[in-house]
Design an enzyme around this catalytic site. Structure first.
Site: not given
Length: 474
Positions: A244-246
């Site tokens: 994910s972007k995180r």
């Protein structure tokens, strides 16, 4: 047997994700291998979140990857009325019904069930309305959605990766296919589109497995043969969680902007969850088409290994055609503020060749070659103190004088001068190579020194040696 027809169907609510790119790749590989058709469909039924900009970015990403589609792009939004045209026929089958429950009513009933620590699914309140009750609601213009009536029994299908997957129908709720505002729900629109486009294989992430059970019931109501399904394992981050972007970069074009070659990226993502057998890892797209099979796709998620991507990208850069490499690297020179326009193409090719093996990303190349195009403004501090000592400066003075007498200034002639001097003074090659590199590039590492000197030319080499010998920068 019908010609295989596969599709990639991204939603333009965000950038082209790494996971979507791999799904597109596997669809492409199978379609090409089976002499099939690869279709691009943009699933933009979520009007509020979809955007033209994201659609263009998705198409740009697929183009960069070299995954050229045979048909499309088609847009779901162009067929809104087409979806609801099916409702009258479906209603006649008794397989769907109107649901007049408001969101507030549904939430209230759901909260009661959840408070008892039970799993909620729609309680079929509207499934048993009489004709009079339905007509009364319609006369009062009460909004309604359409739900699928799930029969008793079990639903199963033979997944091309996971094998037989089965679910008891009691676990599938009567799901909505058309909202009260007359817009279609994803599960309905996607099936209607796949039927209309004669899609024979649906290849997507295994987070869609729960949707597949619902979609099979829509195929049943449409009296259509379901396609073959293949659900791919998720791509995981280094902590084995969903990428994910995180936890890292997930946008395909972000990797392009980092300086990853498209061929390297395609090769890399192909191997996240697929192993063609053997120990070969560097493969062209054509080779992958020949080798690909769903039988060799793993059921468990694969890790997105940034170090492996870096390694693979460096291998591709090393073997890249110099002319193509120069062209694809020009934007990175511009971004770095380095003007290469005054250098001949022949020299630029030599410069590319000199640093190929050192670069991990395309963005590294301008920094590795900056000293070819600009005068040195800063010298590596540790390198200065280690290699530009007084005794080594004396060696550079002598070497400069000898280089002045070299008529044909190239790799071999320069190397001969250095080799002869090292033997004469009983020096190690490093005693004169490292100081020269520092004087010419300001760096402790770089291309082969003698190739570097040939590319720079006699005049510039002598000028930079003179600068170090006569300056007080030490």
């Amino acid at each position: 047997m019908a010609q295989p027809r596969l599709r990639i169907a991204p939603s333009p609510t965000g950038y082209l994700h790494v996971g979507t790119a791999r799904t597109a790749l596997y669809n492409y590989l199978y379609a090409k291998q089976q002499n099939g058709v690869f279709v691009l469909r943009i699933e933009d039924t979520d009007v509020e979140r979809s955007s033209k900009e994201m659609t263009e970015i998705i198409i740009e990403g697929l183009k960069w990857l070299g995954l050229n589609y045979d048909e499309g792009p088609f847009f779901q939004s162009d067929y809104f009325k087409h979806y609801t045209d099916y409702i009258p026929e479906l209603e006649k089958t008794g397989g769907i019904y109107r649901c007049f429950c408001t969101p507030k009513e549904l939430d209230e009933r759901k909260n009661i069930v959840m408070a008892e620590k039970k799993a909620w699914k729609y309680d079929r309140k509207c499934a048993h309305l009489t004709k009079d009750e339905i007509n009364k609601n319609l006369e009062s213009k009460k909004p309604f959605a359409w739900r699928v009536r799930i029969p008793e029994g079990k639903t199963n299908y033979d997944d091309m990766i996971h094998g037989i997957i089965e679910k008891d129908n009691s676990e599938i709720e009567d799901f909505i296919i058309v909202r009260s505002d007359n817009t279609p729900i994803y599960n309905f629109a996607v099936v209607v589109d796949d039927v209309r486009m004669k899609i024979t294989h649906v290849v997507r992430g295994d987070d869609h497995i729960s949707n597949t059970f619902k979609q099979i019931h829509i195929y049943r109501l449409l009296n259509a043969e379901p396609p073959r399904f293949a659900h791919l394992p998720l791509i995981l981050d280094e902590n084995k969680a969903k990428l994910s972007k995180r936890t890292g970069t997930v946008s395909v074009l972000a990797f392009r902007d980092m300086g990853v070659l498209p061929e390297a990226f395609v090769n890399f993502i192909a191997l996240i969850g697929w192993n063609p057998g053997g120990d070969k890892e560097i493969m062209s797209l054509d080779e992958m088409v020949k080798l690909f099979s769903f039988e060799k796709v793993t059921k468990k998620g694969g890790v997105f290994d940034y170090k492996k991507l870096e390694w693979m990208n460096s291998k591709y850069i090393t073997n890249y055609d110099s002319k193509k490499l120069l062209e694809i690297t020009k934007p990175f020179f511009k971004e770095a503020g380095i003007d290469i326009s005054q250098v001949s193409e022949e020299t630029l090719f030599k410069i590319m060749d000199s640093v190929k093996e050192k670069a991990r990303y395309l963005k590294d190349i301008p920094q590795l070659t900056k000293f070819f195009f600009e005068e040195i403004k800063e010298y590596d501090e540790k390198g200065k103190s280690k290699f530009l000592t007084p005794d080594r400066i004396e060696h550079l003075k002598v070497l400069k004088e000898r280089l002045m007498n070299v008529e044909i200034f190239n790799h071999d002639s320069v190397e001969a001068v250095y080799k002869a001097y090292a033997e004469e003074k009983s020096l190690k090659g490093a005693d004169i190579i490292h100081p020269t590199r520092m004087a010419l590039s300001g760096k402790t590492e770089g291309p082969s020194l003698f190739l570097m000197m040939e590319i720079m030319g006699k005049e510039r080499v002598l000028s930079r040696l003179t600068k170090i010998i006569e300056s007080d920068i030490l």
